[in-house]
Enzyme design. Structure first.
Site, mmCIF file in Angstrom:
data_model
loop_
_atom_site.group_PDB
_atom_site.id
_atom_site.type_symbol
_atom_site.label_atom_id
_atom_site.label_comp_id
_atom_site.label_asym_id
_atom_site.label_seq_id
_atom_site.Cartn_x
_atom_site.Cartn_y
_atom_site.Cartn_z
ATOM 1 N N GLU A 128 0.782 -1.101 -0.041
ATOM 2 C CA GLU A 128 0.008 0.135 0.026
ATOM 3 C C GLU A 128 0.733 1.397 -0.011
ATOM 4 O OE1 GLU A 128 -2.770 0.412 3.331
ATOM 5 O OE2 GLU A 128 -2.759 2.445 3.119
ATOM 6 N N SER A 269 -8.114 -9.833 6.339
ATOM 7 C CA SER A 269 -7.776 -10.497 5.342
ATOM 8 C C SER A 269 -7.977 -12.199 5.725
ATOM 9 C CB SER A 269 -6.254 -10.587 4.535
ATOM 10 O OG SER A 269 -5.432 -10.646 5.572
#
Ligand code: SF4
Length: 286
Positions: A128, A269
């Site tokens: 990210e 996740s």
């Protein structure tokens, strides 16, 4: 043994969206489907996607010809340079960048264009962070308050009048983000601090803190490569609870049987099936 689940756990909106998008592309068929890097930080999900035909592309080894290949951009996003490269090679892009990460990328781009020097608080090698950096190439990445203060001091000596802003990796802790901002403000009191912390991360962290008051030990379900999952483990330890991060039921440590009430939480996740399988395995450990 009693198992109590955290009130909020597992897949966040961005991850669920990315996995749904990938599975949808694979179901459609007719085209080769690749993900740009691992789609999310979870080994079971990656194995499942690969078993359905998905391939993982590595940035340092991109195929020359991607004509007609669907390439799914992961939830963490990628840099615009890499996206252009994929398009140049013929890829059809399916953008699963989380809308919250996309918002950080766009903010970074606008601030950079407006002449700000951007500080980016987060893990230097995290996907990210690398993706956001691509939208503000001059930005300064700082992993902690000391690094941020040192970089701010150096910038102050070379360019004291520059406008500065701070953006954070969506999974950074609020306390760490505040401390990083304070370190920079010593040199740039006008620092603009953009709130980029994702609510999903905080919700899972707050639910875990609440859970720690009711349990003897904690199991964190999720991938070791997931930053937000590792952060949950640290929080459980900070709360004084014996805690383990496990990716699958097989990794549950035997010592857990010594505790009566186990708290179960999971990173953003971690799929529902993994959480369910770990819970089931705990319940038969008496
Ligand atoms: S944790 Fe938040 S920012 Fe990250 S993918 Fe999930 S919803 Fe998006």
């Amino acid at each position: 043994m009693k198992v109590i689940r955290a009130k909020v756990l597992g897949f966040c909106m961005g991850v669920r969206r990315a996995v749904d998008m990938a599975e949808g592309e694979l179901r459609t068929g007719g085209r080769r489907v690749c993900t740009m890097g691992p789609l999310i930080h979870n080994p079971q999900v990656l194995e499942s996607l690969q078993s359905q035909g998905a391939e993982i592309l590595a940035e340092d080894n991109l195929p020359e010809n991607l004509a007609g290949v669907t390439v799914i951009i992961r939830a963490h996003g990628i840099s615009p340079i890499l996206e252009d490269e994929l398009k140049k090679r013929g890829a059809v892009i399916a953008d699963a960048t989380c809308p919250r990460v996309k918002a950080s990328q766009m903010k970074a781009q606008v601030l950079s264009r407006d002449g700000y020097i951007l500080f980016l608080a987060g893990e230097k090698r995290h996907g990210e962070v690398i993706g956001i950096q691509g939208y503000a190439p001059d930005c300064i990445v700082a992993a902690n308050p000391d690094e941020a203060a040192a970089a701010a001091e150096a910038l102050f000596h070379s360019n004291p009048g520059v406008k500065t802003a701070l953006i954070g990796q969506t999974t950074i802790s609020a306390e760490e983000y505040t401390r990083i901002g304070e370190g920079i403000k010593k040199f740039f009191p006008g620092l603009e601090i953009i709130n980029t912390i994702c609510g999903a991360t905080n919700e899972r962290q707050d639910a875990l803190r609440e859970l720690c008051g009711e349990v003897d030990a904690v199991i964190v379900a999720g991938g070791r490569s997931s930053a937000n999952t590792r952060r949950l483990l640290s929080i459980a330890c900070e709360q004084g609870k014996p805690a383990w991060l496990v990716e699958s039921p097989e990794e549950i440590p035997a010592e857990i049987a010594a505790y009566n009430t186990i708290g179960l939480c999971a990173g953003a996740s971690t799929p529902d099936e993994t959480i369910g399988a770990i819970e089931k395995a705990l319940l038969v450990m008496d």
